[in-house]
Structure formats: C-alpha cells, structure tokens
Design a protein around this motif. Sequence first.
Motif, PDB file in Angstrom:
ATOM      1  N   GLY A  83       0.806  -1.214   0.000  1.00 30.75           N
ATOM      2  CA  GLY A  83       0.000   0.000   0.000  1.00 30.75           C
ATOM      3  C   GLY A  83       0.837   1.261   0.000  1.00 30.75           C
ATOM      4  N   LEU A  84       1.896   1.272   0.813  1.00 23.22           N
ATOM      5  CA  LEU A  84       2.782   2.440   0.856  1.00 23.22           C
ATOM      6  C   LEU A  84       3.496   2.644  -0.475  1.00 23.22           C
ATOM      7  N   LEU A  85       4.043   1.562  -1.036  1.00 24.90           N
ATOM      8  CA  LEU A  85       4.783   1.691  -2.297  1.00 24.90           C
ATOM      9  C   LEU A  85       3.860   2.077  -3.448  1.00 24.90           C
ATOM     10  N   LEU A  86       2.635   1.553  -3.446  1.00 19.69           N
ATOM     11  CA  LEU A  86       1.683   1.967  -4.474  1.00 19.69           C
ATOM     12  C   LEU A  86       1.390   3.455  -4.352  1.00 19.69           C
ATOM     13  N   ALA A  87       1.136   3.915  -3.127  1.00 18.66           N
ATOM     14  CA  ALA A  87       0.867   5.338  -2.913  1.00 18.66           C
ATOM     15  C   ALA A  87       2.046   6.198  -3.339  1.00 18.66           C
ATOM     16  N   PHE A  88       3.262   5.722  -3.051  1.00 18.64           N
ATOM     17  CA  PHE A  88       4.452   6.496  -3.400  1.00 18.64           C
ATOM     18  C   PHE A  88       4.665   6.586  -4.907  1.00 18.64           C
ATOM     19  N   ASN A  89       3.960   5.758  -5.676  1.00 24.68           N
ATOM     20  CA  ASN A  89       4.056   5.799  -7.132  1.00 24.68           C
ATOM     21  C   ASN A  89       2.888   6.537  -7.773  1.00 24.68           C
ATOM     22  N   LEU A  90       2.123   7.269  -6.972  1.00 19.45           N
ATOM     23  CA  LEU A  90       0.942   7.970  -7.466  1.00 19.45           C
ATOM     24  C   LEU A  90       1.084   9.478  -7.244  1.00 19.45           C
ATOM     25  N   PRO A  91       0.427  10.284  -8.085  1.00 15.32           N
ATOM     26  CA  PRO A  91       0.384  11.727  -7.817  1.00 15.32           C
ATOM     27  C   PRO A  91      -0.525  12.027  -6.638  1.00 15.32           C
ATOM     28  N   SER A  92      -0.294  13.147  -5.969  1.00 14.78           N
ATOM     29  CA  SER A  92      -1.023  13.457  -4.740  1.00 14.78           C
ATOM     30  C   SER A  92      -2.436  13.964  -4.982  1.00 14.78           C
ATOM     31  N   ASN A  93      -2.842  14.130  -6.229  1.00 12.42           N
ATOM     32  CA  ASN A  93      -4.203  14.588  -6.530  1.00 12.42           C
ATOM     33  C   ASN A  93      -5.060  13.493  -7.153  1.00 12.42           C
ATOM     34  N   LEU A  94      -4.622  12.234  -7.073  1.00 13.98           N
ATOM     35  CA  LEU A  94      -5.353  11.146  -7.712  1.00 13.98           C
ATOM     36  C   LEU A  94      -6.655  10.883  -6.953  1.00 13.98           C
ATOM     37  N   PRO A  95      -7.796  10.788  -7.660  1.00 15.58           N
ATOM     38  CA  PRO A  95      -9.082  10.534  -6.995  1.00 15.58           C
ATOM     39  C   PRO A  95      -9.082   9.211  -6.234  1.00 15.58           C
ATOM     40  N   VAL A  96      -9.876   9.165  -5.174  1.00 15.02           N
ATOM     41  CA  VAL A  96      -9.922   7.999  -4.294  1.00 15.02           C
ATOM     42  C   VAL A  96     -10.311   6.738  -5.043  1.00 15.02           C
ATOM     43  N   TRP A  97     -11.293   6.833  -5.940  1.00 15.91           N
ATOM     44  CA  TRP A  97     -11.793   5.628  -6.612  1.00 15.91           C
ATOM     45  C   TRP A  97     -10.727   4.998  -7.503  1.00 15.91           C
ATOM     46  N   ILE A  98      -9.839   5.808  -8.078  1.00 14.10           N
ATOM     47  CA  ILE A  98      -8.752   5.259  -8.897  1.00 14.10           C
ATOM     48  C   ILE A  98      -7.721   4.570  -8.006  1.00 14.10           C
ATOM     49  N   ILE A  99      -7.450   5.139  -6.840  1.00 19.44           N
ATOM     50  CA  ILE A  99      -6.516   4.517  -5.908  1.00 19.44           C
ATOM     51  C   ILE A  99      -7.026   3.139  -5.487  1.00 19.44           C
ATOM     52  N   ILE A 100      -8.322   3.044  -5.223  1.00 18.75           N
ATOM     53  CA  ILE A 100      -8.909   1.762  -4.803  1.00 18.75           C
ATOM     54  C   ILE A 100      -8.787   0.725  -5.915  1.00 18.75           C
ATOM     55  N   ILE A 101      -9.016   1.131  -7.146  1.00 18.33           N
ATOM     56  CA  ILE A 101      -8.857   0.213  -8.282  1.00 18.33           C
ATOM     57  C   ILE A 101      -7.408  -0.263  -8.379  1.00 18.33           C
ATOM     58  N   GLY A 102      -6.466   0.652  -8.196  1.00 17.35           N
ATOM     59  CA  GLY A 102      -5.056   0.280  -8.239  1.00 17.35           C
ATOM     60  C   GLY A 102      -4.694  -0.697  -7.140  1.00 17.35           C
ATOM     61  N   ALA A 103      -5.235  -0.492  -5.925  1.00 20.16           N
ATOM     62  CA  ALA A 103      -4.971  -1.407  -4.818  1.00 20.16           C
ATOM     63  C   ALA A 103      -5.563  -2.782  -5.087  1.00 20.16           C
ATOM     64  N   LEU A 104      -6.755  -2.817  -5.681  1.00 20.93           N
ATOM     65  CA  LEU A 104      -7.383  -4.096  -6.021  1.00 20.93           C
ATOM     66  C   LEU A 104      -6.539  -4.862  -7.028  1.00 20.93           C
ATOM     67  N   PHE A 105      -6.022  -4.171  -8.029  1.00 21.89           N
ATOM     68  CA  PHE A 105      -5.185  -4.839  -9.029  1.00 21.89           C
ATOM     69  C   PHE A 105      -3.869  -5.290  -8.401  1.00 21.89           C
ATOM     70  N   ALA A 106      -3.254  -4.427  -7.580  1.00 21.69           N
ATOM     71  CA  ALA A 106      -1.963  -4.771  -6.966  1.00 21.69           C
ATOM     72  C   ALA A 106      -2.080  -6.014  -6.092  1.00 21.69           C
ATOM     73  N   ILE A 107      -3.100  -6.056  -5.237  1.00 22.27           N
ATOM     74  CA  ILE A 107      -3.258  -7.181  -4.324  1.00 22.27           C
ATOM     75  C   ILE A 107      -3.929  -8.367  -5.012  1.00 22.27           C
ATOM     76  N   GLY A 108      -5.037  -8.110  -5.697  1.00 23.11           N
ATOM     77  CA  GLY A 108      -5.816  -9.206  -6.281  1.00 23.11           C
ATOM     78  C   GLY A 108      -5.136  -9.895  -7.433  1.00 23.11           C
ATOM     79  N   VAL A 109      -4.563  -9.111  -8.344  1.00 21.29           N
ATOM     80  CA  VAL A 109      -3.930  -9.675  -9.539  1.00 21.29           C
ATOM     81  C   VAL A 109      -2.424  -9.842  -9.341  1.00 21.29           C
ATOM     82  N   GLY A 110      -1.771  -8.812  -8.816  1.00 19.96           N
ATOM     83  CA  GLY A 110      -0.318  -8.848  -8.689  1.00 19.96           C
ATOM     84  C   GLY A 110       0.207  -9.772  -7.611  1.00 19.96           C
ATOM     85  N   LYS A 111      -0.637 -10.080  -6.602  1.00 20.05           N
ATOM     86  CA  LYS A 111      -0.150 -10.882  -5.483  1.00 20.05           C
ATOM     87  C   LYS A 111      -0.990 -12.126  -5.221  1.00 20.05           C
ATOM     88  N   MET A 112      -2.264 -11.939  -4.900  1.00 18.67           N
ATOM     89  CA  MET A 112      -3.082 -13.061  -4.437  1.00 18.67           C
ATOM     90  C   MET A 112      -3.440 -14.042  -5.547  1.00 18.67           C
TER      91      MET A 112
END
Length: 329
Positions: A83-112
Amino acid sequence: MSKLKVSLSPHVHGGDSVKKNMYGVVIALMPAFLASLFFFGVGALIVTLVSVLSCLFFEWAISKYLLHQSGSSILDGSAVVTGLLLAFNLPSNLPVWIIIIGALFAIGVGKMSYGGLGQNLFNPALAGRVFLLLSFPVQMTTWPLPNQMMAYTDAATGATPLGIMSGVLTNTPGASLDQLPDAFRLLVGQSGGCLGEVSAIALLVGLVFMLWKKIISWHIPVSIIVTVFVFASIMHLVDPSRYADGLTQILSGGLMLGAIFMATDYVTSPMNHRGMLLYGVCIGLLTVVIRLFGAYPEGMSFAILIMNAFTPLINTYIKPKRFGEAVKK
C-alpha cells in the motif's frame, strides 16, 4: 535413552522473520512519507491512507472468501508495504476511486492470484502502478506542484523534471534542459512528481537504515544507480543539449524509489549476489533506454517488471557454489 535430538535443518535461527523485515521496510519508508506530507500536505495523506487501507482490506477479503486460507495474512506487514509503495508511485491529486482500483489490481492480480506472499512473479505495487498508468493516463500524469498543503484534487499542476527531459527529446517548442531544477533541489525535493520520489535524500536515509538492519544488501540499488549514471553520462557527453547528465537522471523521477525499495523485493529479485548485480545492471540499462528512446518519460517501473520476469531464469543459471563442492582446477 539418547539425549541427542536430531531435527531437520535449519538448526540455527537468525531472528529474522517476514513480519520483522516488512515492518523494517515500513520504518525505512517513513522519511519519504514525511517528505511527501511536507511538500504535498493533505493530498499525500489521503492518497497514502486510502492505498494502505484498500490493500489491507483486499488482502483480507481475498484470503478469507476466495482462497479460504486459515489465519490472517494482513498482520505480516506485506500488504502495508504494498500500500505504501503503491501510494508512493501515485500523484497526490489522484481521486480515491482510482486509488482503490489500483490497490485491487496490486493485491488481487499482482499478489493473491499467484497464491499470496512469496509466490508472486511481479512486484505487486508496480503492477498496480503500471495498470493505472495504462488505464488512466491523464490522471496518472497530472502532477501537482509542491507546497500546496491543503490542496487535493484542485491542486495546481506543472511539469516534472522527467517531463521536461521528455519535452526536449520530442522537440517540444520551448523545452530546454536549462529548465531542470538543480541537483540540490532534486536531492531535497523541490519539484513535482509522485509522492515517494520527490525527495532523494529521504529515500537515501531509508536505504542507510535497511543496510544497517541488513534488510537488503547493497548489490541491487548500487548496480542500478551506477549503471544509470554511467550510461546517462555517456549520452550526455554525446549531446549535452539533448540528454541530461547522469546525476540529474539519478535524482529525477522514481529511480531512487525503485532502486531502493522495489527492485530489492525479496520475492521478485535474484537470490544470490552475482544474480543481483546482473539484475541491477539490466534494470539500469532498460531504464535509461526507455527514458531516452521510449514513449514514456519514466522507465523505472517497466524496467523492474521486465526483469522480474527474468528473475527465475537468473536464479536457474547463476547459482552459488554448493557447500563442500570441490573447486575446479
């Protein structure tokens, strides 16, 4: 009765654990997090909290309801690091819903999807970042300027150092390398960019901490940084008006963040030192090639993901000498 107990190896415990190392990485990321708060204020806080909480939730939900794993894996710290590394790779004005999609892909597809921690082929945070970059290119390349403490989605935006370099390479009218911040500003963090890449000195503090605690070794970050510096310096000597110098390339974009915190991921990087050096050199070369000749200003994420795919091959053909193996004369 024999008092000698024979058990399977290992027979000596070094005190290391996944949890200990993961939270060590979290501590090493704190200087960069504090720097992001200083430069981007509330936007950095929102992006980081949403990313970390989303990664924790998706790991818990997938483990419990899809993989039916007993026990919770969210306490080992790996989801927090993702979560921290994903956030550190994002701009600080990114909408919340896009961040959630990115987290779902990172954990759901990239890891689990690979079975969880220790089985993923690609770095989950980078997988999420590249997915968002390809899916939402406008939002992912709109960079807020620093020192807007209370601004979030309405923050004023501007060009990043890599954007300026890209403009020079694509012959954009008015673009010049003279517009780049000096090395001191890049080192401290006075330029736009992703949350975790704007202060090189904060990242270096994290590197020193992880080397001190022996969480990582020097081989991967140093080989990446030296390769980029040498290759970029050669190109700068060929055409100083078109290619930035090696030091500027090192301090710009996500190179320091990627070299220190993402290329060194235990699961997706080689297991022995010779393999690590080869891995780092290849990442450095690919990064400069993509930056100078590719379609994207930043090549670090793509370079690491490409070399993640080659890690099993490196581990197969570059092996340490077996204990007790005779030396060939």
